[in-house]
Design a protein around this motif. Structure first.
Motif, PDB file in Angstrom:
ATOM      1  N   LEU A   3       4.383 -27.579  17.261  1.00 21.78           N
ATOM      2  CA  LEU A   3       4.189 -26.472  16.324  1.00 21.78           C
ATOM      3  C   LEU A   3       4.301 -26.932  14.874  1.00 21.78           C
ATOM      4  N   ALA A   4       5.258 -27.779  14.595  1.00 21.30           N
ATOM      5  CA  ALA A   4       5.432 -28.257  13.220  1.00 21.30           C
ATOM      6  C   ALA A   4       4.289 -29.180  12.805  1.00 21.30           C
ATOM      7  N   ALA A   5       3.870 -30.052  13.700  1.00 25.34           N
ATOM      8  CA  ALA A   5       2.819 -31.014  13.362  1.00 25.34           C
ATOM      9  C   ALA A   5       1.449 -30.359  13.256  1.00 25.34           C
ATOM     10  N   GLY A   6       1.195 -29.350  14.064  1.00 25.53           N
ATOM     11  CA  GLY A   6      -0.135 -28.762  14.116  1.00 25.53           C
ATOM     12  C   GLY A   6      -0.373 -27.600  13.185  1.00 25.53           C
ATOM     13  N   ALA A   7       0.663 -27.120  12.533  1.00 26.72           N
ATOM     14  CA  ALA A   7       0.497 -25.980  11.630  1.00 26.72           C
ATOM     15  C   ALA A   7      -0.122 -26.448  10.313  1.00 26.72           C
ATOM     16  N   ARG A  21      -2.848 -33.437   4.834  1.00 35.55           N
ATOM     17  CA  ARG A  21      -1.829 -33.054   5.822  1.00 35.55           C
ATOM     18  C   ARG A  21      -1.937 -33.925   7.068  1.00 35.55           C
ATOM     19  N   VAL A  22      -3.163 -34.203   7.497  1.00 32.53           N
ATOM     20  CA  VAL A  22      -3.365 -35.091   8.647  1.00 32.53           C
ATOM     21  C   VAL A  22      -2.721 -36.441   8.376  1.00 32.53           C
ATOM     22  N   ALA A  23      -2.950 -36.991   7.180  1.00 31.27           N
ATOM     23  CA  ALA A  23      -2.372 -38.286   6.811  1.00 31.27           C
ATOM     24  C   ALA A  23      -0.846 -38.221   6.769  1.00 31.27           C
ATOM     25  N   GLU A  43      -4.685 -33.828  16.916  1.00 31.53           N
ATOM     26  CA  GLU A  43      -6.134 -33.685  17.120  1.00 31.53           C
ATOM     27  C   GLU A  43      -6.620 -32.321  16.618  1.00 31.53           C
ATOM     28  N   SER A  44      -5.856 -31.276  16.910  1.00 29.12           N
ATOM     29  CA  SER A  44      -6.210 -29.936  16.457  1.00 29.12           C
ATOM     30  C   SER A  44      -6.181 -29.849  14.934  1.00 29.12           C
ATOM     31  N   LEU A  45      -5.153 -30.402  14.336  1.00 33.04           N
ATOM     32  CA  LEU A  45      -5.033 -30.420  12.877  1.00 33.04           C
ATOM     33  C   LEU A  45      -6.216 -31.154  12.256  1.00 33.04           C
ATOM     34  N   ARG A  46      -6.550 -32.304  12.811  1.00 31.28           N
ATOM     35  CA  ARG A  46      -7.674 -33.107  12.300  1.00 31.28           C
ATOM     36  C   ARG A  46      -8.992 -32.329  12.420  1.00 31.28           C
ATOM     37  N   SER A  47      -9.182 -31.673  13.547  1.00 28.64           N
ATOM     38  CA  SER A  47     -10.408 -30.902  13.782  1.00 28.64           C
ATOM     39  C   SER A  47     -10.525 -29.722  12.824  1.00 28.64           C
ATOM     40  N   LEU A  84     -12.848 -27.037   8.060  1.00 30.56           N
ATOM     41  CA  LEU A  84     -12.678 -26.363   6.768  1.00 30.56           C
ATOM     42  C   LEU A  84     -13.365 -27.138   5.644  1.00 30.56           C
ATOM     43  N   SER A  85     -13.268 -28.437   5.691  1.00 29.12           N
ATOM     44  CA  SER A  85     -13.915 -29.256   4.675  1.00 29.12           C
ATOM     45  C   SER A  85     -15.429 -29.101   4.748  1.00 29.12           C
TER      46      SER A  85
END
Length: 134
Positions: A71-75, A82-84, A107-111, A116-117
Motif C-alpha cells: 500500500l505504501a509503495a503503490g500509492a 516516485r517510481v525512482a 509495477e502498478s505505480l510504474r504503469s 498519466l505522463s
C-alpha cells in the motif's frame, strides 16, 4: 502545516503507536489513509522513516507486512520521480513476505505514472473540444 495533513499524521501515529487498534486491523486503517493523495504521501513518509520499527512489529507476519509495504509503495503520486524514489528505497531492503506485493505495487505505480505522463495533454484537449458539453 496543512490542517488535513496534521490530522492525517496524528491519525497515523495513533493507529501505529496506540493500543486501541489491534495489529490485524492495521492494514485497513493504513489503506484508508493511503487512499487520498495527501494520505499517500504521509503513509510513504511514515514507512520510510519508521522502516525498522514497522518491520520489527509487522515483518514476521505473512498477511500484515505485505499489505503495509504494498500500500505504501503503490500509492501516488503517480510520477516517474516516485517510481525512482520507491525503487531506490527498497533496493537494499529485505522485505521478506512482502516481496511479491512490492513487485506488484511497483509495477502498478510504474504503469500509472506512464499512463498519466502519456495522457496529460490528451485529456484536457478532449475536454475542451467544441460542442462536447452542449
Amino acid at each position: 502545516s496543512n490542517p488535513t495533513c496534521v490530522l492525517l499524521r496524528r491519525s497515523l501515529d495513533w493507529i501505529l503507536d496506540g493500543d486501541e487498534v489491534r495489529n490485524q486491523d492495521l492494514p485497513h486503517a493504513w489503506a484508508a489513509l493511503s487512499s487520498s493523495p495527501k494520505g499517500a504521501v504521509i503513509v510513504w513518509s511514515t514507512l520510510t522513516s519508521r522502516w525498522e520499527a514497522l518491520k520489527e512489529k509487522l515483518g514476521g507476519t505473512s498477511f500484515l507486512w505485505p499489505s503495509f509495504v504494498g500500500l505504501a509503495a503503490g500509492a501516488g503520486p503517480y510520477t516517474s520521480e516516485r517510481v525512482a524514489e520507491v525503487t531506490a528505497f527498497f533496493q537494499d531492503k529485505g522485505v521478506g513476505s512482502a516481496a511479491r506485493r512490492l513487485k506488484q505495487a511497483t509495477e502498478s505505480l510504474r504503469s500509472k505514472a506512464a499512463q498519466l505522463s502519456r495522457d496529460k495533454g490528451a485529456v484536457p484537449a478532449f475536454l475542451d473540444e467544441p460542442g462536447l458539453w452542449s
